[in-house]
Design an enzyme around this catalytic site. Structure first.
Site: not given
Ligand code: P61
Length: 460
Positions: A74, A126-127, A217, A219, A260, A452
Site C-alpha cells: 500500500y 485540452f478539453d 501538459d 502528454a 500517450k 459528442h
C-alpha cells in the site's frame, strides 16, 4: 528524418491481436444502430481503430516483464521509487505524484493553483484541462499563434504561444489575475503541433519576470522533443534526452497523461520541485487518487510507466513513430486530400470543410466523414468539429460553430503498420471519388456537456 523507405520498424512483433474486416452491409447496420456515432460501436466491429492514441499503445516485452515485478504494498512500493527516479532523471523534477490518468493530475494542480475568476493562459488547453479550470471558477485563455489555426499554413511550430498576445494579457489584466500558464506539448487541439524551445524559453522568461508559474501538459513531451531536433536551429545534433531535459528546465512542473508518451494503457503524473505544491497536492491526491506512492494505480502499472517513459525517448522509436504519421499525411496529400499541414506528432487531421465543400457546417461534415470512413473500410476516426465543439448560444438559442471542422486519425503507438495506413488512404480516396453523394447529418439527441460522446444523428 531519413526517408521512410530507408528503414523499417525498430521492433519485431511477438504477440498479435486478430482484427477482422466486417462486410459493408454489416457496417451499415452497425453505424445506423449506433446513431451514426462511432463512440457507440463495439470495438470488435472496427477494423482499424484510430479513435485515439491515448491508452492504446502496444507495450514492449520489457514493460510486460515489469508487470511481474509489481510491488503491491500500500505504501512505499519499490516501483514507485523506480518511477520517481526515472521522472527525475528525464525531467529534473524530484516530487512525483502518480495519478490514475492525466485529468486527475489536472484536477489536483488546478485545485492548488486556480482561484475564482483567475485566468489560465496557454497555447490551447485540452478539453479536460479546460473543464477543470472552469470547475474551479477560472477562465481558460488560448493564445496559440495565428498560423496554429490555419490548416494549410506550413509553420514548423504551430503550437507556439503568441508572445505579443501573452504580453498584452499580462498588461491588460495584470500578472496577479493569472493563475498559471499551461503549455501543451505537443498541442493536441490543433493537430499535435509542436512548441519550439525558443518559444518555451521566452514564455518562461516573461512568466518568471512577473512571478507567474508555468506548467507543461506533457502528454506528448517526447514527440515535441523530436520535432525540436528536426526543425529548430541549434538542436540538430542534440540527444532527445538532452532536449527533453532542457524543455522541462524552463517550467515549474507538469501534468501528464502517461497514456500517450508514457506508453502505457493507464496512468498519469504530476511532478514539480515546489515542495509546498507537492505537500498540498498530495493532500488532494490522497482523497481523489490514493496514497502518495500509488495514486490510483497498481504497483505493476507504475513499473510499466517507468519503463515506458524511457522507451519513448529512444531515437529510432521516435523516428519511426513520427515517420509513420508523416507517411500517412504524405500519401493523403498525393491524393489531394486536405489535411492540417505539416503533420504533427500523433495523427493526421483531415479538413472536412475542404473535403466536402458542398456541405454546410450545420450538416456536420466532419461527422459525416467519420461515418463514411467507418462504412467504407471499418476505420474509426474521431470528429473534432461542429459535433464536439458546437453549442447553442444561451441567449439566442442559435448554434455557434467552431472555426475548424476536423476529423482526427490518431495513430496508436507501435500498433499498426504502414499497410494499415495504406488502407486508410484507399478508403479516403474512394470516399473522395463519391463525395457529392455523401449525405450530411442531423442531430437528434445531445447531452448538455461533451455532447459528442453520446450524440445521436440521422442521415439527411
Ligand atoms: C485524446 F475526446 N487525450 O487525445 P487523460 N492533455 C492532453 C490530452 O490529449 C489528454 C489529456 C490531457 C485524449 C483522450 C481524450 O474529451 C476527451 O489521461 C493534451 O485522458 O485523462 C487526453 O488525459 C487527458 C479524448 C480525453 C477526448 C478526453 O484522445
Amino acid at each position: 528524418m531519413r526517408p521512410r523507405s530507408e528503414y523499417a520498424e525498430p521492433y519485431r512483433i511477438k504477440v498479435v491481436e486478430p482484427i477482422r474486416l466486417t462486410t459493408r452491409r454489416e457496417r451499415e447496420e452497425v453505424i445506423a444502430k449506433s446513431g451514426y456515432n462511432v463512440f457507440n460501436i463495439p470495438s470488435d466491429k472496427v477494423y482499424i481503430d484510430l479513435l485515439t492514441d491515448s491508452g492504446t499503445s502496444a507495450m514492449s516485452d520489457h514493460q510486460w516483464a515489469g508487470l511481474m515485478v509489481g510491488d503491491e504494498a500500500y505504501a512505499g512500493g519499490k516501483n514507485f521509487y523506480h518511477l520517481q527516479e526515472t521522472v527525475e532523471e528525464i525531467t529534473g523534477f524530484k516530487y512525483v505524484l502518480p495519478t490514475h490518468q492525466g485529468r486527475a493530475a489536472e484536477n489536483i494542480l488546478t485545485t492548488y493553483l486556480v482561484k475564482p475568476d483567475k485566468r489560465v493562459l496557454g497555447n490551447m488547453h485540452f478539453d479536460t484541462t479546460e473543464g477543470h479550470i472552469r470547475l474551479k471558477g477560472g477562465n481558460p485563455v488560448n493564445l496559440v499563434i495565428k498560423e496554429g489555426l490555419e490548416t494549410a499554413a506550413r509553420h514548423p511550430f504551430k503550437g507556439n504561444i503568441d508572445i505579443p498576445r501573452l504580453l498584452d494579457e499580462i498588461h491588460t489584466f495584470g500578472a496577479g489575475s493569472i493563475a498559471y500558464i499551461n503549455i501543451t506539448v505537443t498541442c493536441n487541439s490543433n493537430g499535435g503541433q509542436p512548441v519550439s524551445m525558443g518559444n518555451i524559453k521566452e514564455v518562461s522568461r516573461i512568466a518568471r519576470e512577473h512571478s507567474i508559474p508555468v506548467f507543461f501538459d506533457a502528454a506528448r513531451f517526447a514527440e515535441n522533443a523530436y520535432f525540436i531536433r528536426e526543425r529548430e536551429e541549434g538542436y540538430e545534433k542534440k540527444a532527445i534526452t538532452e532536449i527533453a531535459r532542457e524543455m522541462f528546465s524552463y517550467v515549474d512542473g507538469f501534468t501528464m497523461s502517461a497514456k500517450k508518451d508514457g506508453l502505457v494503457n493507464i496512468g498519469g503524473l504530476l511532478a514539480t520541485n515546489n515542495e509546498d505544491l507537492y505537500k498540498r497536492a498530495g493532500e488532494w491526491g490522497i482523497i481523489y487518487e490514493g496514497f502518495l506512492t500509488y495514486g490510483g494505480l497498481a504497483g505493476r502499472d507504475l513499473e510499466a510507466m517507468a519503463r515506458g517513459l524511457r522507451e519513448v525517448l529512444d531515437e529510432d522509436y521516435l523516428e519511426n513513430r513520427i515517420g509513420q504519421v508523416k507517411y500517412l499525411g504524405d500519401r493523403l496529400l498525393e491524393q489531394g486530400i486536405p489535411i492540417i499541414e505539416p503533420t504533427g506528432g500523433h495523427g493526421v487531421y483531415l479538413d472536412a470543410k475542404r473535403f466536402f465543400p458542398h456541405m454546410p457546417q450545420r450538416e456536420f461534415p466532419a461527422q459525416a466523414l467519420v461515418v463514411e470512413l467507418y462504412v467504407e473500410d471499418g476505420i474509426r476516426a474521431v470528429e473534432l468539429g461542429a459535433a464536439a465543439f458546437g453549442y447553442n448560444d444561451k441567449d439566442t438559442g442559435e448554434m455557434v460553430y467552431p472555426a475548424l471542422e476536423l476529423v482526427r486519425l490518431a495513430i496508436p503507438r507501435r500498433v499498426y503498420t504502414d499497410r494499415h495506413m495504406d488502407v486508410v488512404v484507399r478508403a479516403l480516396r474512394n470516399i473522395a471519388g463519391r463525395k457529392d453523394k455523401v449525405r450530411g447529418l442531423r442531430l437528434v439527441y445531445e447531452a448538455p456537456v461533451l455532447r459528442h460522446f453520446t450524440a445521436v444523428f440521422e442521415q439527411i
